[in-house]
Design a protein around this motif. Sequence first.
Motif, PDB file in Angstrom:
ATOM      1  N   SER A  57      -8.775 -18.952   0.273  1.00 29.26           N
ATOM      2  CA  SER A  57      -9.598 -18.698  -0.910  1.00 29.26           C
ATOM      3  C   SER A  57      -8.771 -18.106  -2.041  1.00 29.26           C
ATOM      4  O   SER A  57      -7.925 -17.236  -1.834  1.00 29.26           O
ATOM      5  N   ARG A  61     -13.362 -12.332  -5.210  1.00 26.99           N
ATOM      6  CA  ARG A  61     -14.566 -11.744  -4.620  1.00 26.99           C
ATOM      7  C   ARG A  61     -14.577 -11.891  -3.100  1.00 26.99           C
ATOM      8  O   ARG A  61     -15.349 -11.206  -2.419  1.00 26.99           O
ATOM      9  N   ASN A  62     -13.700 -12.773  -2.584  1.00 28.43           N
ATOM     10  CA  ASN A  62     -13.597 -12.948  -1.136  1.00 28.43           C
ATOM     11  C   ASN A  62     -12.471 -12.133  -0.524  1.00 28.43           C
ATOM     12  O   ASN A  62     -12.282 -12.148   0.695  1.00 28.43           O
ATOM     13  N   LEU A 299     -10.912 -17.287   4.607  1.00 29.44           N
ATOM     14  CA  LEU A 299     -12.355 -17.166   4.777  1.00 29.44           C
ATOM     15  C   LEU A 299     -12.762 -17.071   6.237  1.00 29.44           C
ATOM     16  O   LEU A 299     -13.932 -16.816   6.543  1.00 29.44           O
ATOM     17  N   GLY A 312     -10.523 -12.495   5.648  1.00 31.89           N
ATOM     18  CA  GLY A 312     -10.510 -11.559   4.538  1.00 31.89           C
ATOM     19  C   GLY A 312      -9.169 -10.952   4.224  1.00 31.89           C
ATOM     20  O   GLY A 312      -9.010 -10.314   3.182  1.00 31.89           O
TER      21      GLY A 312
END
Length: 410
Positions: A57, A61-62, A299, A312
């Motif tokens: 990602s 925001r991830n 992710l 994450g």
Amino acid sequence: MAQATIYEQILDPGSRADPYPLYARLRQNPVSREPDGTYVVSTYREIVALLHDPRLSSDPRNHQAPAAEPAPDSPPGLPLDFIRRDPPEHDRLRELANRPFGPPCSPGRVDGMRPWLAETTDRLIDELDGRGRVDIVEDFAYRLPVAAICRLLGVPLEDQPRFHGWADAFVATFDPTTGEFAERQQTRNRVQAELGAYLAGLIDERAHHPLDDLISGLLTDTGPHAPMSRNDLISTSVLLLVAGHETTVNLIANGTLTLLREPEVLDRLRGEPELSIRLVEELLRYEPPVHMITSRSVLADIGVAGTTIPKGAPITLMLAAGNRDPARFPDPDRFDPDRRDNQHLGFGNGVHYCFGAPLARVEAQIALTALARRLRAPRLAADPPPYRPNPILRGPRRLPVDIDGLGPAA
């Protein structure tokens, strides 16, 4: 005090002139975990696989950012630009941005700039006449890409000098070795807001009086998913103005430095201007303008070279280390403009492959050929030259070169 990791040594500004021995050491362990929880990936095959993996990602925001640095956000009122979004939003915005820029909708946009780029290049070189020493960065490598991206977007000529301060301040915020994160984030938001306010005014003007430029093309687009929202258009324009010139400055400066260190190749380029195409590709491998991609995360748990990277976790991809991976490139520390199968990572890979790559290639080809042809007896005044401290966008801060004058323009 704990001994610095290899990656921490790479971040040290003292390593900027020649980080490649450290990259070789880093590649001995394709995936390393840093004390702050970041996973650093340094080998070609693993970098390419991740750049094509939908579990990687780009959206902050991830991210589960390192404890010392919360994930960056956007300034109030502006959405994330498309380089910091994941599909499908990334794909939609990138498609919209590409329609007035490149194939298949605008195949002649970049090629149509060649005569202007050649003329502008020669004009900038003409301004060096009568000087025994020139700074290739400040006198040339910065000015050409700024003029090009401003022309592409439709920024008036008289406003172009304003972008020097904005661009320098913005790029400095991506340097993890400079200041506290909160301070860098505040500066980034301020610069983006100032740029955004300027571009909002330009967008409003083009909405009433469209011209043959990228902003006008985005405003008048009637294709699928159009129009781009006003705020997305502002964010996209900010991104292109900064990213669209800063990397090309490094490409031209690094290219000039490499040619002056490789006099036989410099002589070849003078007599074989067609060599510039392969030469620029090898420069993008050998001395790329972008050395690493930061601010990525996964992710879901993902296995890379025997290491499980947890969901994450922040990831850094060491593009410049992958570009010299001997498992992919024979004799990788040799500059060879005749190199075959040169699938370098100079512009990244995957869905986030550099949007401005076609323009950057043309700018570098024209600029390096003209410098080789017109500078008489160029010599490095300092080797290595002073480098900017930024480990991500690596390039000389200054490149002083002594010359015996100028040759004629083509």
